[in-house]
Motif scaffolding. Structure first.
Motif, mmCIF file in Angstrom:
data_model
loop_
_atom_site.group_PDB
_atom_site.id
_atom_site.type_symbol
_atom_site.label_atom_id
_atom_site.label_comp_id
_atom_site.label_asym_id
_atom_site.label_seq_id
_atom_site.Cartn_x
_atom_site.Cartn_y
_atom_site.Cartn_z
ATOM 1 N N SER A 239 0.799 -1.223 0.000
ATOM 2 C CA SER A 239 0.000 0.000 0.000
ATOM 3 C C SER A 239 0.833 1.275 0.000
ATOM 4 O O SER A 239 0.566 2.209 -0.767
ATOM 5 C CB SER A 239 -0.936 -0.012 1.215
ATOM 6 O OG SER A 239 -1.732 1.150 1.247
ATOM 7 N N LYS A 243 0.974 4.084 -3.093
ATOM 8 C CA LYS A 243 0.663 5.507 -2.925
ATOM 9 C C LYS A 243 1.810 6.382 -3.430
ATOM 10 O O LYS A 243 1.590 7.420 -4.076
ATOM 11 C CB LYS A 243 0.372 5.804 -1.459
ATOM 12 C CG LYS A 243 -0.926 5.211 -0.947
ATOM 13 C CD LYS A 243 -1.120 5.522 0.530
ATOM 14 C CE LYS A 243 -2.410 4.902 1.045
ATOM 15 N NZ LYS A 243 -2.601 5.150 2.504
ATOM 16 N N GLU A 244 3.039 5.974 -3.141
ATOM 17 C CA GLU A 244 4.199 6.754 -3.581
ATOM 18 C C GLU A 244 4.292 6.782 -5.103
ATOM 19 O O GLU A 244 4.571 7.827 -5.711
ATOM 20 C CB GLU A 244 5.469 6.157 -2.983
ATOM 21 C CG GLU A 244 6.727 6.943 -3.304
ATOM 22 C CD GLU A 244 7.968 6.381 -2.637
ATOM 23 O OE1 GLU A 244 9.074 6.895 -2.910
ATOM 24 O OE2 GLU A 244 7.835 5.412 -1.851
ATOM 25 N N ARG A 246 1.803 6.358 -7.280
ATOM 26 C CA ARG A 246 0.689 7.147 -7.817
ATOM 27 C C ARG A 246 0.968 8.631 -7.648
ATOM 28 O O ARG A 246 0.724 9.436 -8.555
ATOM 29 C CB ARG A 246 -0.610 6.761 -7.112
ATOM 30 C CG ARG A 246 -1.823 7.574 -7.570
ATOM 31 C CD ARG A 246 -3.079 7.082 -6.873
ATOM 32 N NE ARG A 246 -4.249 7.818 -7.318
ATOM 33 C CZ ARG A 246 -4.738 8.899 -6.706
ATOM 34 N NH1 ARG A 246 -4.136 9.372 -5.617
ATOM 35 N NH2 ARG A 246 -5.816 9.497 -7.162
ATOM 36 N N ARG A 247 1.493 9.005 -6.484
ATOM 37 C CA ARG A 247 1.794 10.413 -6.223
ATOM 38 C C ARG A 247 2.813 10.946 -7.239
ATOM 39 O O ARG A 247 2.685 12.063 -7.749
ATOM 40 C CB ARG A 247 2.326 10.566 -4.801
ATOM 41 C CG ARG A 247 2.485 12.009 -4.345
ATOM 42 C CD ARG A 247 3.049 12.079 -2.937
ATOM 43 N NE ARG A 247 2.235 11.333 -1.996
ATOM 44 C CZ ARG A 247 2.658 10.268 -1.320
ATOM 45 N NH1 ARG A 247 3.889 9.818 -1.500
ATOM 46 N NH2 ARG A 247 1.867 9.656 -0.479
ATOM 47 N N ARG A 257 -5.172 11.883 -12.820
ATOM 48 C CA ARG A 257 -5.421 10.912 -11.757
ATOM 49 C C ARG A 257 -6.485 9.895 -12.148
ATOM 50 O O ARG A 257 -6.501 8.772 -11.638
ATOM 51 C CB ARG A 257 -5.789 11.627 -10.454
ATOM 52 C CG ARG A 257 -7.109 12.371 -10.484
ATOM 53 C CD ARG A 257 -7.405 13.039 -9.141
ATOM 54 N NE ARG A 257 -6.416 14.044 -8.779
ATOM 55 C CZ ARG A 257 -5.571 13.895 -7.784
ATOM 56 N NH1 ARG A 257 -5.571 12.788 -7.067
ATOM 57 N NH2 ARG A 257 -4.706 14.852 -7.502
ATOM 58 N N GLY A 264 -3.822 -1.317 -3.163
ATOM 59 C CA GLY A 264 -2.895 -1.815 -2.155
ATOM 60 C C GLY A 264 -3.259 -3.230 -1.784
ATOM 61 O O GLY A 264 -4.234 -3.461 -1.052
ATOM 62 N N ARG A 267 -0.353 -4.249 3.289
ATOM 63 C CA ARG A 267 0.280 -3.097 3.927
ATOM 64 C C ARG A 267 1.331 -3.592 4.909
ATOM 65 O O ARG A 267 1.062 -4.482 5.723
ATOM 66 C CB ARG A 267 -0.757 -2.238 4.675
ATOM 67 C CG ARG A 267 -0.183 -0.895 5.134
ATOM 68 C CD ARG A 267 -1.271 -0.020 5.705
ATOM 69 N NE ARG A 267 -1.648 -0.409 7.058
ATOM 70 C CZ ARG A 267 -2.774 -0.049 7.653
ATOM 71 N NH1 ARG A 267 -3.671 0.667 6.988
ATOM 72 N NH2 ARG A 267 -3.040 -0.434 8.879
#
Length: 284
Positions: A239, A243-244, A246-247, A257, A264, A267
Motif C-alpha cells: 500500500s 501511494k508513492e 501514484r503520487r 489521476r 494496495g 500493507r
C-alpha cells in the motif's frame, strides 16, 4: 444470494494439484463442478478465498445464509471462522473446470524473518483434495476487474510487486496485439522471475529486491523515460509503495489521476484481517 447473486456467488472447490514457480511463488490449481459457474473476467480478476484453520476439514463459512453470510461469519470466533483472503485468478480452464491461483509464500522459508500468514502456511502444506470456498464472479463483466484502459490511452504502464505478479501476468495476456506497454515487476528472488507471455510492443523490466530493503519500484519509475502521450497506469502491491508511485505519476509527471488505477494488495506491518477490520469499522 438475492441481489448480489447476479454478479457474485460462492463456489466450493478443492485442490487438484500444486506447482512451485520459484522460491516465493506457488501455483495452486482448484477444481470442482461448482467452478463451471465461476465466470472470471480475466485481467486482474480478484475474488475472496476461504480457507480452513489447521485441524478443520473445510472452511467454516455460513454462506448458506444468503446476504447475511458476512455478519454470521464475523460473529464466529476468529479461530473457528474460515480464513478469508483476497486473491487474483491467474488462469481458468473450462474442461475440466479449474482455476489457477498463485500464492506468495512469505514467511514459509527457513531464512524468512517474519512468520507466515495463515494463507501462505495453508498453501505451502496444501495437497490434493484440500477443500476451500471461492466467493467470485458469476458474470465475466464484474466490478472486481480493475484493469480497464480507455480506448484513447497512448500506452499502458504497469507497476507491481510479487503479490501482484499473477494479476500482471493476466493483464499482459489480455493486451491486444500492438499495444504499447511498459511494465516493472519487483520480486524478492531472481529465481521468481517468470516467462510471461506478452504481445510485441511490451517492455518488461524485472527488479530483484534485496532482503529487508525497501521497494525499488519508486526509484525505477523516477529514472524511467516514458513515451510521449497519455498513459493508462495500473499499480498494485504494498500500500505505501502504491501511494508513492501514484503520487509521482500525478504530481511529478502530470498524469491525469483518473488514468491511474491503483490497489494496495497488502500493507507493511498489517495483516489482511486487521485491514478488513479497519475497513469494517470505517463503514459502521
Amino acid at each position: 444470494m438475492t441481489g448480489q447473486a447476479q454478479e457474485y456467488d460462492f463456489f466450493p472447490a478443492h485442490v487438484v494439484r500444486t506447482r512451485r514457480l520459484g522460491p516465493t511463488m506457488l501455483r495452486v490449481t482448484f477444481g470442482g463442478e461448482a467452478l463451471r459457474g465461476f465466470a472470471s473476467g480475466g485481467r486482474d480478476q480478484s475474488f475472496s478465498l476461504f480457507l480452513p484453520h489447521p485441524g478443520q476439514d473445510e472452511p467454516n463459512l455460513p454462506y448458506a445464509q444468503g446476504e447475511g453470510w458476512f455478519a454470521a461469519w464475523r460473529a464466529l470466533p476468529a479461530d473457528e471462522r474460515a480464513v478469508m483472503r483476497s486473491y487474483t485468478v491467474r488462469a481458468q480452464r473450462a474442461e475440466p473446470p479449474e482455476v489457477d491461483v498463485d500464492f506468495a509464500l512469505h514467511g514459509t522459508g527457513p531464512d524468512d524473518r517474519a512468520p507466515a500468514g495463515p494463507a501462505a502456511a495453508w498453501a505451502a502444506a496444501a495437497g490434493p483434495g484440500a477443500r476451500v470456498v471461492l466467493l467470485g464472479p458469476a458474470v465475466a463483466d464484474n466490478r472486481s476487474v480493475s484493469f480497464r484502459p480507455p480506448a484513447d490511452a497512448d500506452f499502458v504502464l504497469l507497476l507491481a510487486d510479487e503479490t501482484a505478479l499473477p494479476a500482471t501476468g493476466g493483464i499482459l495476456e489480455h493486451l491486444p496485439a500492438g499495444t504499447r506497454a511498459l511494465a516493472w515487476i519487483e520480486v524478492p528472488d531472481a529465481d521468481d522471475v517468470q516467462d510471461l507471455p506478452a504481445p510485441d510492443g511490451v517492455e518488461l523490466h524485472w527488479l530483484v529486491r534485496a532482503p529487508g530493503a525497501p521497494s525499488g519500484l519508486p526509484t525505477a519509475l523516477r529514472a524511467a523515460e516514458l513515451p510521449d502521450g497519455a498513459p493508462y497506469a495500473w499499480i498494485a502491491g504494498e500500500s505505501g509503495t502504491v501511494k508513492e508511485l501514484r503520487r509521482h505519476l500525478v504530481r511529478e509527471r502530470g498524469v491525469d489521476r483518473r488514468a491511474v488505477a491503483f490497489s494496495g494488495y497488502w500493507r507493511r506491518g498489517a495483516s489482511e484481517d486487521r485491514l478488513r477490520e479497519e475497513a469494517y469499522a470505517g463503514q459502521s
